[in-house]
Design a protein around this motif. Structure first.
Motif, PDB file in Angstrom:
ATOM      1  N   GLU A  56      -4.526   1.497  -3.568  1.00 21.41           N
ATOM      2  CA  GLU A  56      -4.714   0.563  -2.466  1.00 21.41           C
ATOM      3  C   GLU A  56      -3.903   1.044  -1.267  1.00 21.41           C
ATOM      4  N   ASN A  75       1.287  -6.005   1.135  1.00 19.73           N
ATOM      5  CA  ASN A  75       0.880  -7.340   1.550  1.00 19.73           C
ATOM      6  C   ASN A  75      -0.313  -7.830   0.739  1.00 19.73           C
ATOM      7  N   GLU A  76      -0.267  -9.100   0.367  1.00 19.12           N
ATOM      8  CA  GLU A  76      -1.412  -9.714  -0.295  1.00 19.12           C
ATOM      9  C   GLU A  76      -2.563  -9.863   0.694  1.00 19.12           C
ATOM     10  N   ARG A  87     -12.882 -11.175  -2.543  1.00 18.70           N
ATOM     11  CA  ARG A  87     -11.691 -11.402  -3.369  1.00 18.70           C
ATOM     12  C   ARG A  87     -11.548 -10.301  -4.410  1.00 18.70           C
ATOM     13  N   LYS A  89      -8.433  -8.268  -7.128  1.00 16.26           N
ATOM     14  CA  LYS A  89      -7.178  -8.536  -7.819  1.00 16.26           C
ATOM     15  C   LYS A  89      -6.061  -8.651  -6.799  1.00 16.26           C
ATOM     16  N   THR A  90      -5.162  -9.574  -6.999  1.00 18.22           N
ATOM     17  CA  THR A  90      -4.033  -9.688  -6.084  1.00 18.22           C
ATOM     18  C   THR A  90      -3.083  -8.524  -6.292  1.00 18.22           C
ATOM     19  N   LEU A  91      -2.270  -8.271  -5.294  1.00 22.07           N
ATOM     20  CA  LEU A  91      -1.276  -7.203  -5.421  1.00 22.07           C
ATOM     21  C   LEU A  91      -0.302  -7.523  -6.541  1.00 22.07           C
ATOM     22  N   LYS A  92       0.024  -8.799  -6.704  1.00 24.56           N
ATOM     23  CA  LYS A  92       0.915  -9.197  -7.793  1.00 24.56           C
ATOM     24  C   LYS A  92       0.298  -8.859  -9.145  1.00 24.56           C
ATOM     25  N   GLU A  93      -1.001  -9.116  -9.281  1.00 23.09           N
ATOM     26  CA  GLU A  93      -1.680  -8.790 -10.542  1.00 23.09           C
ATOM     27  C   GLU A  93      -1.687  -7.280 -10.780  1.00 23.09           C
ATOM     28  N   LYS A  94      -1.930  -6.528  -9.706  1.00 23.50           N
ATOM     29  CA  LYS A  94      -1.922  -5.064  -9.843  1.00 23.50           C
ATOM     30  C   LYS A  94      -0.531  -4.565 -10.187  1.00 23.50           C
ATOM     31  N   SER A  95       0.488  -5.186  -9.631  1.00 27.33           N
ATOM     32  CA  SER A  95       1.863  -4.761  -9.932  1.00 27.33           C
ATOM     33  C   SER A  95       2.192  -4.999 -11.397  1.00 27.33           C
TER      34      SER A  95
END
Length: 465
Positions: A56, A75-76, A87, A89-95
Motif C-alpha cells: 500500500e 493513514n486509514e 472499502r 481492509k483497514t490499515l490496522k487489519e493489515k498491520s
C-alpha cells in the motif's frame, strides 16, 4: 501476504544483526504519469515488502532497537478514499496480518524521528531511489539530498543483503511459481509469432498474459528482432522470415517475486545455418555455466567459464582466433558478450540493486575493482551459498558500431577475425536464460522445462505453422 509469523521472524532476525538505534523503512508512493491522480502501476519498496508485506502506498515503519518497539506509520482510508477506491481492509487489519501492534498516522513519523535525533539515537536508513523519499529523508534528518547515499547505514545495508540473499521456503515457492508462469508465456509467444507481425503485438500478449496470472510483468518486456541491443524496449519492428526474435520477459507474482527468462527463436520455422552455429555456442556456454553452480563456487568463475566457452565456440566458427585463455583475460570476447552471465533474483529482478551492487554481488573478500569492458557489467561475482536464486544468461551480440570502433582502433586483432565478422555484421543477437536455486548439493532450475535446444525450438516453430 505470507503468514504473519514470516514477517515476525524476518524482523526478529534483522534486529539481532544491528545493535542499537532506529531502523527506518520507507515505503513507496504512487508516482504520477502526467498529473497526481493518474499514476503508474504502484510497486511497493521491496525491502518494505520483505519485512512488513503491506502493499500500500504512503507507508513507513521503524524498529527502535533501544526500546524494542516497532511502529507502522500510515493513514486509514477516509470517506473520499472509500468513495473512489471502495472499502478495503483497514490499515490496522493489515498491520495485524504483519504481526504489528502499533500504528500511527504518517505525519507523526516526523515527531518520532526528531525525538530520536535529539536523543542522539542513530537513525539507520537504506539508500533512497525515489525522489519523494529523498526529499522526506532530507527534511527529517537534515541531510542534503546529494549526501543521502553516502550517509545511508552500511550496517543496515549489509544486514538486509545477508538476510534477503538467502531465500526462505515460502520465497522459493513464489520464485518457482514466477518462473513457471514465465515459461508458459514464453511458450505461448514461440507458438504464436508469425512473419508480418509487429513486435508490439507479441509484447502486448506477454503483458496481458502476465496480468491474467494475478501478477504483472517483472520488468519492461524485451521483445525484439534487434537482439544485439541488450535492453531493447522498442517494439516497432515488423517480424520477417530469416530474422530471430529475442524474448526476455518474466512474470512478477502478486507477492512481488520475479521470474526472468530469455529465449531466442527464428521468425520462420528454422534457424539459418549461421544462426544455429552461434546459438549452439551460446547454449554450450549456458550449459557449462549452470553445471558449475554449487555452494562455495564464485560466480565470477562461472562467468569466466562461460566466456571461455563462448570464445572457444566463436573460434571454432571462425569469428575469433588465437589463445582462448589469453583472449578472455584481455577482454577480447567482449566484442561478442558485453555483459555478465547472471545476477541475483528475488523480490527484484536484479535483487536488491538499490542497495548497491558492491554489497549484493560482491564481498569484502572479492571487491569489484575492474573497469574492463564486459567484466565491469558483471553484477554477481561472490561465492554462492545455499538459498541464493540467480540467473544464467550468456549471449552473443553483434553490434555494428562496436565492430567499427574496435576495428578502426585495431583492438584485439590477434583474437578477433574482423574479415569474418563483417559477414555477421547484421546478425543481431542470441541469449538464453533460466533461473536457478543454489542447493546443498548443486542447483535446481526453477519453473519448468522450456524448449531450449535448436531442435526443440524448431519443432515448436514447425508445429505452430
Amino acid at each position: 501476504m505470507f503468514q504473519k509469523e514470516v514477517y515476525l521472524q524476518r524482523r526478529a532476525a534483522l534486529k539481532s544483526k544491528v545493535n542499537s538505534g532506529i531502523l527506518l523503512f520507507m515505503g513507496n508512493e504512487d508516482s504520477p504519469m502526467n498529473y497526481k491522480d493518474n499514476a503508474y502501476h504502484f510497486r511497493q519498496d521491496s525491502t518494505f515488502l520483505y519485512y512488513f508485506g503491506i502493499n500500500e502506498p504512503l507507508l513507513a515503519a521503524f524498529i527502535d532497537l533501544d526500546t524494542d518497539k516497532t511502529i507502522l506509520f500510515g493513514n486509514e482510508m477516509g470517506i473520499d478514499d472509500i468513495v473512489w477506491m471502495g472499502r478495503q481492509k483497514t490499515l490496522k487489519e493489515k498491520s495485524i496480518d504483519s504481526g504489528l501492534t502499533e500504528v500511527k498516522p504518517l505525519d507523526k513519523l516526523d515527531d518520532y524521528l526528531q525525538k530520536a535525533v535529539e536523543k542522539k539515537q542513530e537513525v539507520h536508513f537504506l539508500p533512497p531511489y525515489r525522489a519523494e523519499n529523498k526529499i522526506k529523508l532530507s527534511h527529517w534528518l537534515n541531510i542534503p539530498i546529494g549526501q543521502l547515499k553516502e550517509k545511508a547505514s552500511l550496517t543496515f545495508i549489509k544486514a538486509v543483503v545477508a538476510q534477503r540473499s538467502i531465500k526462505g521456503p515460502e520465497e522459493i515457492a513464489e520464485l518457482n511459481h514466477a518462473a513457471a508462469l514465465s515459461a508458459d508465456i514464453h511458450l505461448m509467444v514461440m507458438q504464436q509469432a508469425r512473419p508480418g507481425m509487429y513486435e508490439r503485438e507479441l509484447a502486448a500478449k506477454i503483458e496481458g498474459a502476465a496480468l491474467a496470472t494475478g501478477g504483472n510483468i517483472a520488468y519492461p518486456v524485451i521483445l525484439t528482432v534487434r537482439g544485439e541491443i541488450l535492453h531493447n524496449h522498442f517494439h516497432g519492428n515488423q517480424l520477417q522470415d530469416g530474422q530471430m526474435v529475442l524474448n526476455d520477459s518474466g512474470v512478477e507474482t502478486a507477492l512481488g517475486y520475479a521470474g526472468d527468462l530469455t529465449r531466442t527463436f527464428p521468425v520462420g520455422k528454422k534457424f539459418t545455418a549461421e544462426q544455429k552455429d552461434v546459438y549452439d555456442v551460446v547454449l554450450k556456454a549456458y550449459t557449462d555455466a549452470k553445471n558449475m553452480l554449487a555452494p562455495g563456487v564464485r560466480y565470477l568463475d562461472v562467468h569466466l567459464t562461460s566466456c571461455r566457452t563462448l570464445a572457444q565456440g566463436l573460434k571454432d566458427i571462425g569469428l575469433m582466433k588465437g589463445n582462448v585463455e589469453d583472449a578472455v583475460a584481455a577482454g577480447a570476447h567482449a566484442m561478442f558478450f558485453q555483459c555478465g552471465t547472471g545476477h541475483m533474483m528475488g523480490l527484484d529482478v536484479h535483487d536488491m540493486e538499490d542497495l548497491g551492487e558492491q554489497y549484493v554481488g560482491y564481498t569484502d573478500d572479492l571487491l569489484k575493482n575492474t573497469t574492463q569492458f564486459g567484466l565491469k557489467s558483471l553484477r554477481l561475482g561472490k561465492a554462492l551459498e545455499t538459498g541464493y536464486v540467480l540467473t544464467v544468461e550468456p549471449g552473443v551480440y553483434i553490434i555494428p558500431e562496436l565492430i567499427d570502433r574496435w576495428k578502426a582502433e585495431n583492438q584485439f586483432s590477434e583474437y578477433i577475425n574482423y574479415n569474418k565478422l563483417e559477414q555477421f555484421r547484421h546478425f543481431s543477437g542470441i541469449r538464453v536464460e533460466d533461473d536457478f536455486l543454489i542447493t546443498d548439493n548443486g542447483s535446481n532450475m526453477l519453473g519448468k522445462h522450456l524448449a531450449i535446444t535448436t531442435d526443440e525450438v524448431e519443432a515448436l516453430r514447425s508445429e505452430a505453422y
